[in-house]
Scaffold this motif. Structure first.
Motif, PDB file in Angstrom:
ATOM      1  N   LEU A  31       0.932  -0.882  -0.210  1.00  0.00           N
ATOM      2  CA  LEU A  31       0.224   0.259  -0.113  1.00  0.00           C
ATOM      3  C   LEU A  31       0.860   1.368  -0.003  1.00  0.00           C
ATOM      4  CD1 LEU A  31      -2.706   1.812   0.258  1.00  0.00           C
ATOM      5  CD2 LEU A  31      -2.653   0.940   2.664  1.00  0.00           C
ATOM      6  N   TYR A  52       2.518   1.449  -3.257  1.00  0.00           N
ATOM      7  CA  TYR A  52       0.553   1.843  -4.647  1.00  0.00           C
ATOM      8  C   TYR A  52       0.668   3.880  -4.238  1.00  0.00           C
ATOM      9  CZ  TYR A  52      -4.369   2.015  -6.127  1.00  0.00           C
ATOM     10  OH  TYR A  52      -4.863   1.211  -6.284  1.00  0.00           O
ATOM     11  N   PHE A 109       0.729   8.642  -6.273  1.00  0.00           N
ATOM     12  CA  PHE A 109      -0.264  10.199  -6.150  1.00  0.00           C
ATOM     13  C   PHE A 109       0.636  11.271  -5.787  1.00  0.00           C
ATOM     14  CE2 PHE A 109      -4.475   8.485  -5.763  1.00  0.00           C
ATOM     15  CZ  PHE A 109      -4.239   6.435  -5.525  1.00  0.00           C
ATOM     16  N   VAL A 129      -1.943  14.652  -7.869  1.00  0.00           N
ATOM     17  CA  VAL A 129      -1.799  15.300  -7.015  1.00  0.00           C
ATOM     18  C   VAL A 129      -1.271  16.444  -7.231  1.00  0.00           C
ATOM     19  CG1 VAL A 129      -1.079  15.845  -4.472  1.00  0.00           C
ATOM     20  CG2 VAL A 129      -2.364  14.314  -4.417  1.00  0.00           C
ATOM     21  N   ALA A 187      -7.987   8.440   5.033  1.00  0.00           N
ATOM     22  CA  ALA A 187      -7.315   7.373   3.766  1.00  0.00           C
ATOM     23  C   ALA A 187      -5.802   7.491   4.439  1.00  0.00           C
ATOM     24  CB  ALA A 187      -7.583   7.683   2.362  1.00  0.00           C
ATOM     25  N   GLU A 227      -7.114  -2.816   5.094  1.00  0.00           N
ATOM     26  CA  GLU A 227      -7.111  -3.271   3.877  1.00  0.00           C
ATOM     27  C   GLU A 227      -4.991  -2.781   4.529  1.00  0.00           C
ATOM     28  OE1 GLU A 227      -6.448   0.257   2.231  1.00  0.00           O
ATOM     29  OE2 GLU A 227      -6.417  -0.268   0.090  1.00  0.00           O
ATOM     30  N   SER A 249      -7.920  -3.377  -6.553  1.00  0.00           N
ATOM     31  CA  SER A 249      -6.924  -2.350  -6.227  1.00  0.00           C
ATOM     32  C   SER A 249      -6.571  -3.500  -4.654  1.00  0.00           C
ATOM     33  CB  SER A 249      -7.760  -1.219  -5.491  1.00  0.00           C
ATOM     34  OG  SER A 249      -7.041  -1.067  -4.214  1.00  0.00           O
TER      35      SER A 249
HETATM   36  O1  LIG Z   1      -6.480   2.046  -0.841  1.00  0.00           O
HETATM   37  C1  LIG Z   1      -6.036   3.100  -0.621  1.00  0.00           C
HETATM   38  N1  LIG Z   1      -5.879   3.049   0.542  1.00  0.00           N
HETATM   39  C2  LIG Z   1      -4.911   3.954   1.455  1.00  0.00           C
HETATM   40  N2  LIG Z   1      -5.717   4.969   1.108  1.00  0.00           N
HETATM   41  C3  LIG Z   1      -5.760   5.842  -0.381  1.00  0.00           C
HETATM   42  C4  LIG Z   1      -6.064   4.342  -1.115  1.00  0.00           C
HETATM   43  N3  LIG Z   1      -6.169   5.009  -2.453  1.00  0.00           N
HETATM   44  C5  LIG Z   1      -5.629   6.222  -2.429  1.00  0.00           C
HETATM   45  N4  LIG Z   1      -5.525   6.715  -1.276  1.00  0.00           N
HETATM   46  C6  LIG Z   1      -5.813   8.158  -0.993  1.00  0.00           C
HETATM   47  O2  LIG Z   1      -6.602   8.786  -0.737  1.00  0.00           O
HETATM   48  C7  LIG Z   1      -5.979   9.909  -0.523  1.00  0.00           C
HETATM   49  C8  LIG Z   1      -7.107  10.787  -1.608  1.00  0.00           C
HETATM   50  O3  LIG Z   1      -7.677  10.667  -2.191  1.00  0.00           O
HETATM   51  C9  LIG Z   1      -4.910   9.559  -1.820  1.00  0.00           C
HETATM   52  O4  LIG Z   1      -4.133  10.627  -2.815  1.00  0.00           O
HETATM   53  C10 LIG Z   1      -4.491   8.795  -1.968  1.00  0.00           C
HETATM   54  O5  LIG Z   1      -2.782   8.857  -0.685  1.00  0.00           O
END
Ligand SMILES: O=c1[nH]cnc2c1ncn2[C@@H]1O[C@H](CO)[C@@H](O)[C@H]1O
Ligand SMILES: [Zn+2]
Length: 353
Positions: free
Chosen positions: A60, A63, A67, A71, A171, A202, A261
């Motif tokens: 995770l 992953y 972003f 962002v 998140a 998760e 995912s």
């Molecule tokens: O599957 C996930 N698990 C936890 N956080 C996540 C996941 N997917 C995305 N984000 C986080 O949520 C933020 C806001 O949309 C994203 O920038 C990413 O850091």
């Protein structure tokens, strides 16, 4: 039951990240327009491949590193509004009739936007992109669980609720950042009669789900896949549920499941062995979602097509999952009912006996 046929039935999406669903071409154009120079490549095809490759790591934390680029190009009101507009267009083209799309305003303030400006831009974009389509979009605002701005973000969610924000979420990296760190934010939402979901179960197990439900009172769980750790299945397939799994099923806690995912972040070993198979069989309140369309290379229709292929699901399963999602939405009851009776059920007519 081809993916094209699945695209034509009405679908509901509760868990989709705005910053996880950009079109690769848009990322390249926005980088150019906003002076963002850190993209790994400006070749559109290669960039799409790079995101999928970077995301499919089984971790995770890794992953989430991808972003930084999405962002990175969403730091102006125009950029956020464009991404939100295209998100709504893409979901409408995929046959989604109701979506709750989430984003973390605190990640979009690097070039001086205020939290309120971020929300306003996203809502403007959703409105523009869904106008004239069958799609209804609402927003969820997310706080990052490793940061300390959750109360402020919860206040933001409540401030914008009349304008299209229907809930709150946390998140980010789950291990080491338990939901109770943000208890004051959740209590603020509750005192304001609002709704929230929590990414839990998760990348971390049962304690995270337990805190999300029994300390924080979450209305829904983002993912929640690790609830299977509280279920034992004997060789004949008979399942025994522990107290927490019983609770989740008994009070119909909606599980926002995101199968692809979960495989990409390592939360599930494969689609074949994804807990959704067992949880759906045991009649948990399961819903199907995309999480991050860009990083996971999915649409809601492709995700359903994968389940059809893997678990032999038919139209009645897709309708059941869709009605589950609509029942679990943070939309007022009368509007949920109207969408179920006037849009979803008629949309499956002739397909489900
Ligand atoms: O599957 C996930 N698990 C936890 N956080 C996540 C996941 N997917 C995305 N984000 C986080 O949520 C933020 C806001 O949309 C994203 O920038 C990413 O850091
Ligand atoms: Zn998510």
């Amino acid at each position: 039951m081809t993916e094209a046929a699945i695209r034509r039935v009405p679908k509901v999406l509760l868990h989709d990240h705005l910053d996880g669903g950009l079109r690769p071409a848009t990322i390249v154009e926005l980088a150019d327009a906003t002076g963002y120079t850190r993209l790994p490549t400006t070749d559109v095809d290669k960039l799409g491949t790079w995101f999928r490759g970077g995301a499919h790591t089984g971790s995770l934390v890794r992953y989430l590193e991808t972003f930084s680029h999405t962002v990175g190009v969403m730091q102006t009101p125009e950029a956020v509004a464009r991404v939100a507009r295209e998100c709504a267009e893409d979901l409408a083209a995929d046959g989604v009739v109701y979506a709750e799309v989430r984003f973390a305003p605190e990640l979009h303030v690097e070039q001086g936007m205020s939290l309120d400006e971020v929300v306003e831009a996203a809502l403007d974009g959703f409105r523009a992109g869904s106008a004239g389509t069958g799609l209804h979009v609402r927003a969820l605002v997310t706080a990052m669980r490793h940061q300390a701005r959750s109360l402020e973000i919860a206040e933001l969610a409540v401030r914008w609720r009349e304008a299209g924000v229907v809930g709150f979420d946390i998140a980010g990296a789950e291990a080491g950042n338990p939901p109770t760190r943000h208890l004051d934010a959740f209590q603020y939402i509750q005192r304001a009669n609002g709704h929230f979901t929590i990414h839990a179960g998760e990348a971390f197990g049962l304690p995270s789900i337990w805190e999300a439900l029994q300390w924080c009172n979450a209305d829904r769980l983002g993912h929640g896949v690790r609830i299977v750790d509280d279920i034992t299945v004997d060789p004949d397939g008979n399942a025994t549920l522990g107290d927490l799994a019983d609770y989740v099923r008994d009070v119909r806690v909606p599980l926002e499941m995101c199968p692809s995912s979960n495989v990409h972040t390592g939360a599930a070993p494969s689609i074949e062995r994804h807990p959704i198979g067992l949880l759906r069989r045991l009649h948990f309140r399961v819903t199907v979602n995309t999480d991050n369309r860009l990083m996971s290379g999915v649409t809601l229709s492709s995700e359903f097509a994968t389940l059809v292929e893997t678990f032999g699901y038919g139209w009645s399963d897709i309708r059941w999952l869709t009605v589950n999602a609509m029942k679990s939405a943070f939309l007022p009851f009368d509007q949920r009912l109207a969408l179920i009776n006037e849009v979803i059920k008629p949309g499956f007519e002739g397909l489900v006996p």
